[in-house]
Design an enzyme around this catalytic site. Sequence first.
Site, PDB file in Angstrom:
ATOM      1  N   ASP A  11       0.879  -1.157   0.000  1.00  0.00           N
ATOM      2  CA  ASP A  11       0.000   0.000   0.000  1.00  0.00           C
ATOM      3  C   ASP A  11       0.932   1.226   0.000  1.00  0.00           C
ATOM      4  OD1 ASP A  11      -2.301   1.617   0.447  1.00  0.00           O
ATOM      5  OD2 ASP A  11      -1.737   1.735   2.554  1.00  0.00           O
ATOM      6  N   ASP A  13      -0.152   5.027   0.850  1.00  0.00           N
ATOM      7  CA  ASP A  13      -0.430   6.013   1.905  1.00  0.00           C
ATOM      8  C   ASP A  13      -0.348   5.363   3.292  1.00  0.00           C
ATOM      9  OD1 ASP A  13      -1.042   7.962  -0.054  1.00  0.00           O
ATOM     10  OD2 ASP A  13      -3.117   7.290  -0.166  1.00  0.00           O
ATOM     11  N   ARG A  51     -11.960   7.784  -2.018  1.00  0.00           N
ATOM     12  CA  ARG A  51     -12.364   9.161  -1.667  1.00  0.00           C
ATOM     13  C   ARG A  51     -13.891   9.248  -1.529  1.00  0.00           C
ATOM     14  NH1 ARG A  51     -10.602  13.064  -6.148  1.00  0.00           N
ATOM     15  NH2 ARG A  51      -8.772  11.757  -5.900  1.00  0.00           N
ATOM     16  N   SER A 116      -5.606   5.282  -4.015  1.00  0.00           N
ATOM     17  CA  SER A 116      -5.518   6.716  -4.294  1.00  0.00           C
ATOM     18  C   SER A 116      -5.369   7.017  -5.789  1.00  0.00           C
ATOM     19  CB  SER A 116      -4.327   7.322  -3.551  1.00  0.00           C
ATOM     20  OG  SER A 116      -4.160   8.660  -3.965  1.00  0.00           O
TER      21      SER A 116
HETATM   22  C1  BG6 Z   1      -6.001   5.558   0.275  1.00  0.00           C
HETATM   23  C2  BG6 Z   1      -6.099   6.286   1.596  1.00  0.00           C
HETATM   24  O1  BG6 Z   1      -4.700   5.149   0.027  1.00  0.00           O
HETATM   25  O2  BG6 Z   1      -6.433   6.429  -0.793  1.00  0.00           O
HETATM   26  C3  BG6 Z   1      -7.505   6.802   1.800  1.00  0.00           C
HETATM   27  O3  BG6 Z   1      -5.748   5.401   2.635  1.00  0.00           O
HETATM   28  C4  BG6 Z   1      -7.906   7.681   0.623  1.00  0.00           C
HETATM   29  O4  BG6 Z   1      -7.576   7.497   3.009  1.00  0.00           O
HETATM   30  C5  BG6 Z   1      -7.762   6.891  -0.661  1.00  0.00           C
HETATM   31  O5  BG6 Z   1      -9.251   8.115   0.771  1.00  0.00           O
HETATM   32  C6  BG6 Z   1      -8.149   7.707  -1.916  1.00  0.00           C
HETATM   33  O6  BG6 Z   1      -7.201   8.698  -2.161  1.00  0.00           O
HETATM   34  P1  BG6 Z   1      -7.390   9.857  -3.237  1.00  0.00           P
HETATM   35  O7  BG6 Z   1      -5.989  10.425  -3.364  1.00  0.00           O
HETATM   36  O8  BG6 Z   1      -7.855   9.211  -4.500  1.00  0.00           O
HETATM   37  O9  BG6 Z   1      -8.364  10.807  -2.683  1.00  0.00           O
HETATM   38 MG    MG Z   2      -2.776   3.088   3.592  1.00  0.00          MG
END
Ligand code: BG6
Ligand code: MG
Length: 219
Positions: A11, A13, A51, A116
Site C-alpha cells: 500500500d 499512503d 475518496r 488513491s
Molecule cells: C487511500 C487512503 O490510500 O487512498 C484513503 O488510505 C484515501 O484514506 C484513498 O481516501 C483515496 O485517495 P485519493 O488520493 O484518491 O483521494
Molecule cells: Mg494506507
Amino acid sequence: MRRKVEGYIFDLDGVLTNTSEFHYLAWKRIAEELKIPFDRKINENLKGVSRHECLRILLGERNPDSSLFEELLARKNSYYRDYIKRITPKSLLPGALNILDCIREKGGRIAVASVSKNTDEVMTMLGIRGKFDVILDGYSVKKTKPEPEQFLLASKMLSIVPGCCVVFEDSSAGIEAAKRAGMLSVGIGSSKRLDSADLVFNGLDKIEFNSMLGKLERF
Ligand code: BG6
Ligand code: MG
C-alpha cells in the site's frame, strides 16, 4: 510444504510515506467547514477506502445532492493536493528503501496497490517508480479495498499466485482485502487495530527481513 513468498505488494499512503496524515488534514478541513464532528478515531475508518466512500462515511446520515457531493470530493482533493506539493524523496518512511532492496536481493517482484487516484504523482515525487514492477492506483479497478480485486490484479500482473504474495498495509480495509485475496498480510501500525494481519510491525524499519520471511513462509 513450505510456501515461497515471491510477490510483495505495498500500500502507499501510510506504509511507504506519511500521506495518510495529509488525507486526515484535508478531511478535517472539510469536516470543519461542514460542522461535522471529526477526529483521529473516526479517521481510522477512512484509511484504505476510496475518496467517494470516505465522504459517505464522513457524511453519515446527511445526504447532499449529487452536485454538492461532487464539489466536496473535488474540494477535499484540492486541499490534499496542496499538502502533497511538499513531498520529496525524503518523505519516504524509514525502512522503505531498505525493504525494497532486500526484496530485490532475494529476487522478489514488487507492486504498489493503492486506492488513491494521486498515486502516480506521489510515487513520482518520492522518486521510487523505478523500484516497482507494477503500479496500481485508484483508477485500476472498480471495486476497491476491502474488496480483493486490486490485490488479485497485482498478483496477476506480477505473475505470482495469490498464496505466494504478501501485502503490506496500514488499514484494516487493506488487511481484509489481502485475506479475501488469499494472500499473506503484514500490518504496518498498531497491533490493536491490525490484529487480523498475519504479522504486525510498527513501521517498515522495525522489520528484520529474513526473520519476517521465515515466519511468513511457515504459515
Ligand atoms: C487511500 C487512503 O490510500 O487512498 C484513503 O488510505 C484515501 O484514506 C484513498 O481516501 C483515496 O485517495 P485519493 O488520493 O484518491 O483521494
Ligand atoms: Mg494506507
